[in-house]
Motif scaffolding. Structure first.
Motif, PDB file in Angstrom:
ATOM      1  N   ALA A 113       8.834  -6.915   0.372  1.00  0.00           N
ATOM      2  CA  ALA A 113       9.575  -5.910  -0.389  1.00  0.00           C
ATOM      3  C   ALA A 113       9.000  -4.506  -0.242  1.00  0.00           C
ATOM      4  O   ALA A 113       9.608  -3.535  -0.695  1.00  0.00           O
ATOM      5  CB  ALA A 113       9.607  -6.295  -1.859  1.00  0.00           C
ATOM      6  N   LEU A 114       7.833  -4.390   0.400  1.00  0.00           N
ATOM      7  CA  LEU A 114       7.192  -3.087   0.523  1.00  0.00           C
ATOM      8  C   LEU A 114       7.847  -2.260   1.623  1.00  0.00           C
ATOM      9  O   LEU A 114       8.307  -2.784   2.628  1.00  0.00           O
ATOM     10  CB  LEU A 114       5.703  -3.249   0.832  1.00  0.00           C
ATOM     11  N   ASP A 115       7.835  -0.948   1.440  1.00  0.00           N
ATOM     12  CA  ASP A 115       8.369  -0.002   2.418  1.00  0.00           C
ATOM     13  C   ASP A 115       7.232   0.913   2.842  1.00  0.00           C
ATOM     14  O   ASP A 115       6.617   1.590   2.001  1.00  0.00           O
ATOM     15  CB  ASP A 115       9.516   0.798   1.796  1.00  0.00           C
ATOM     16  N   ALA A 116       6.950   0.952   4.140  1.00  0.00           N
ATOM     17  CA  ALA A 116       5.844   1.774   4.639  1.00  0.00           C
ATOM     18  C   ALA A 116       5.999   3.238   4.275  1.00  0.00           C
ATOM     19  O   ALA A 116       5.016   3.954   4.070  1.00  0.00           O
ATOM     20  CB  ALA A 116       5.713   1.616   6.154  1.00  0.00           C
ATOM     21  N   GLU A 117       7.255   3.710   4.200  1.00  0.00           N
ATOM     22  CA  GLU A 117       7.509   5.122   3.931  1.00  0.00           C
ATOM     23  C   GLU A 117       7.289   5.490   2.472  1.00  0.00           C
ATOM     24  O   GLU A 117       6.989   6.637   2.152  1.00  0.00           O
ATOM     25  CB  GLU A 117       8.942   5.475   4.343  1.00  0.00           C
ATOM     26  N   THR A 118       7.459   4.518   1.576  1.00  0.00           N
ATOM     27  CA  THR A 118       7.411   4.838   0.142  1.00  0.00           C
ATOM     28  C   THR A 118       6.299   4.094  -0.593  1.00  0.00           C
ATOM     29  O   THR A 118       6.267   4.106  -1.822  1.00  0.00           O
ATOM     30  CB  THR A 118       8.761   4.512  -0.518  1.00  0.00           C
ATOM     31  N   LEU A 119       5.406   3.450   0.143  1.00  0.00           N
ATOM     32  CA  LEU A 119       4.334   2.677  -0.479  1.00  0.00           C
ATOM     33  C   LEU A 119       3.500   3.553  -1.414  1.00  0.00           C
ATOM     34  O   LEU A 119       3.019   4.617  -1.024  1.00  0.00           O
ATOM     35  CB  LEU A 119       3.429   2.076   0.606  1.00  0.00           C
ATOM     36  N   THR A 120       3.339   3.108  -2.649  1.00  0.00           N
ATOM     37  CA  THR A 120       2.568   3.863  -3.633  1.00  0.00           C
ATOM     38  C   THR A 120       1.182   3.265  -3.794  1.00  0.00           C
ATOM     39  O   THR A 120       0.936   2.113  -3.428  1.00  0.00           O
ATOM     40  CB  THR A 120       3.277   3.864  -4.993  1.00  0.00           C
ATOM     41  N   GLN A 127       1.376   0.131  -5.890  1.00  0.00           N
ATOM     42  CA  GLN A 127       1.839  -1.033  -5.146  1.00  0.00           C
ATOM     43  C   GLN A 127       0.711  -1.613  -4.293  1.00  0.00           C
ATOM     44  O   GLN A 127       0.534  -2.830  -4.228  1.00  0.00           O
ATOM     45  CB  GLN A 127       3.017  -0.655  -4.249  1.00  0.00           C
ATOM     46  N   ALA A 166       3.681  -8.738   8.343  1.00  0.00           N
ATOM     47  CA  ALA A 166       4.215  -7.409   8.041  1.00  0.00           C
ATOM     48  C   ALA A 166       4.669  -6.709   9.314  1.00  0.00           C
ATOM     49  O   ALA A 166       4.007  -6.808  10.356  1.00  0.00           O
ATOM     50  CB  ALA A 166       3.154  -6.551   7.344  1.00  0.00           C
ATOM     51  N   LEU A 195       4.396  -1.071   8.530  1.00  0.00           N
ATOM     52  CA  LEU A 195       3.851  -1.433   7.223  1.00  0.00           C
ATOM     53  C   LEU A 195       2.397  -1.870   7.355  1.00  0.00           C
ATOM     54  O   LEU A 195       1.556  -1.522   6.519  1.00  0.00           O
ATOM     55  CB  LEU A 195       4.685  -2.556   6.597  1.00  0.00           C
ATOM     56  N   ARG A 232       0.275   1.155   7.549  1.00  0.00           N
ATOM     57  CA  ARG A 232       0.133   1.825   6.254  1.00  0.00           C
ATOM     58  C   ARG A 232      -0.796   1.051   5.333  1.00  0.00           C
ATOM     59  O   ARG A 232      -1.638   1.633   4.630  1.00  0.00           O
ATOM     60  CB  ARG A 232       1.508   1.993   5.608  1.00  0.00           C
TER      61      ARG A 232
END
Length: 470
Positions: free
Chosen positions: A410-417, A420, A451, A455, A458
């Protein structure tokens, strides 16, 4: 002072061993204790000298020119061949790309053509210097670059072609003559990344090995990188970037008089450069000499042959490609065991082997960097490898918790916080009980293998950041 050194020894006790041939990645061990002694003494003599200004420290200038001449002679250079000493292979490759880009200022969006097996340093160079990468698939069986495909990838934006001697991942030498001919026909520079092979392949050839041509004897080759801290067995970090002539080198130099201080003039990416590594390399190269390197190449070649044959004889293992240098990569032929577990089992037995994730036509594999120090311990290594495979087969496949796998998916490399990532650390146990690295890496590597590459990049950047936190 003794207290500080004692503390340093305590800290170093937790590192992988750098001598004895037990660490088959990252380090290059000649097995000769006097080499370290010569390097340390020379480093101490010149560590306070600064390579920023060769007129202030002419000894460094003399040693640098001497090492460049040695590398040029080894790699088929001519009277016109020039070069520079850098901090390592990555800097040498960066400068080759920079020189090619800045030599073609009329190209608005320059690109480099490289096989998918080219070192990641060229991806770094493209990222730093704003070049477009044209990545060309390699032969899926041999893992060598395909000359016709490389030639087809050239267009009006191409400023540099790249090939390897050998490629790091599989230890195979690309067909340099054919690729260089395509580059020359298009009026494009051609760089050979011989960071690993440049100081050992010529000696293999002198010992009778069939080594493909890769150096300045090949028409069209314009630059070569070769690391002295690899198979010249020098202290880190020293590499040589050779150019076929001074005109080709000029565009990687930097000069600036646009400030009130001294006019900055740099032949590399660095300004201040300690004379220590340079002097250590100069001393080791002259201490070992032609005969010394030939002997080291001989025992290394014997070790490579024994280990390669032994790996191929272990049930379930297969050597990838036809390695012609000192690097061996092998994969599992079936799903009866996990290679990540094999790597962990080898570490338990005192060996470090390097896992490589699957990419393109290259499957998940384990990578070996064989040095002269491995000569004489091949049987022990192979026995432990066989036992590690047996232990991995008994343990079975690494199981990934379904909830953790779903979390990663479910993780997104562009929006990883940061939150998270902290949640993933907690869920997957990416850190040990003391906040450091866990003892077993197989579960973590197996999770990372699921992954997508962006991802994984990141996640590992975040992981690195967590490690480098005081």
């Amino acid at each position: 002072m003794t207290g500080v050194l004692a503390r340093l020894r305590e800290l170093r006790a937790g590192d992988l061993p750098t001598h004895g041939g037990r660490t088959l990645a990252y380090v290059y061990d000649s097995g000769l204790s006097e080499v370290d002694e010569v390097a340390a003494a020379a480093h101490a003599l010149a560590s306070s000298a600064n390579g920023l200004d060769p007129t202030a420290f002419p000894s460094l200038l003399r040693m640098e020119n001497d090492l460049v001449a040695c590398a040029s002679k080894l790699l088929g250079g001519t009277a016109e061949t020039v070069g520079a000493i850098t901090s390592g292979g990555t800097e040498s490759c960066l400068l080759a790309v920079l020189a090619a880009r800045d030599a073609r200022p009329e190209v608005g969006s320059p690109s480099i053509v490289l096989p998918e097996t080219a070192h990641a340093a060229f991806h770094k160079a493209a990222h730093l210097f704003g070049l477009r990468k044209v990545v060309v698939p390699v032969d899926p069986e041999t893992f060598r670059a395909v000359p016709s495909a490389m030639a087809d990838a050239i267009d009006e934006s191409t400023v540099l072609m790249v090939a390897s001697a050998p490629s790091y991942a599989h230890g195979v030498v690309d067909p340099i003559p054919e690729i260089a001919a395509a580059a020359a026909s298009a009026g494009v520079r051609m760089h050979v990344d011989a960071c690993i092979g440049g100081w050992v392949l010529p000696y293999f050839a002198k010992l009778g090995a069939e080594v493909p041509l890769f150096d300045f004897r090949v028409p069209g080759v314009t630059s070569i990188s070769v690391d002295l801290h690899k198979y010249a067995y020098c202290a880190k970090g020293v590499s040589v970037l050779l150019h076929a002539n001074a005109e080709l080198r000029r565009t990687h130099y930097f000069a600036s008089a646009a400030w009130p201080g001294y006019t900055m003039l740099n032949p590399t990416l660095q300004s201040t450069r300690s004379g220590g590594p340079l002097a250590a390399a100069w001393a080791v190269v002259h201490h070992l000499g032609e005969d010394g390197y030939l002997r080291l190449a001989e025992v290394t070649r014997e070790a490579v042959g024994r280990i390669r044959s032994g790996v191929a004889a272990i049930d379930g293992l297969r050597v990838l490609g036809d390695p012609s240098s000192t690097l061996i990569a092998f994969t599992a032929e079936n799903d009866g065991f996990d290679l990540f577990t094999v790597a962990d089992e080898m570490k338990v037995r005192g060996w470090y082997v390097q896992p490589q994730f699957a990419h393109g036509s290259s499957p998940l594999n384990l990578h070996l960097t064989v040095t002269a120090a491995n000569h004489g311990s091949e049987a022990e290594f192979l026995a432990d490898l066989s036992a590690s495979v047996a232990a991995a087969r008994e343990a079975g496949a690494v199981r990934i918790d379904s909830e953790v796998a779903a979390f990663v998916a479910a993780l997104d490399a562009e929006t990883l916080t940061a939150d998270q990532f902290a949640g993933l650390l907690a869920a997957a146990g990416l850190l040990g009980d003391d906040g450091g690295l866990p003892e077993r890496m197989a579960p973590i590597n197996a999770l990372l293998a699921t992954a997508p590459e962006p991802l994984r990049e990141r996640l590992l950047v975040e992981f690195l950041g967590s490690l480098y936190t005081p």
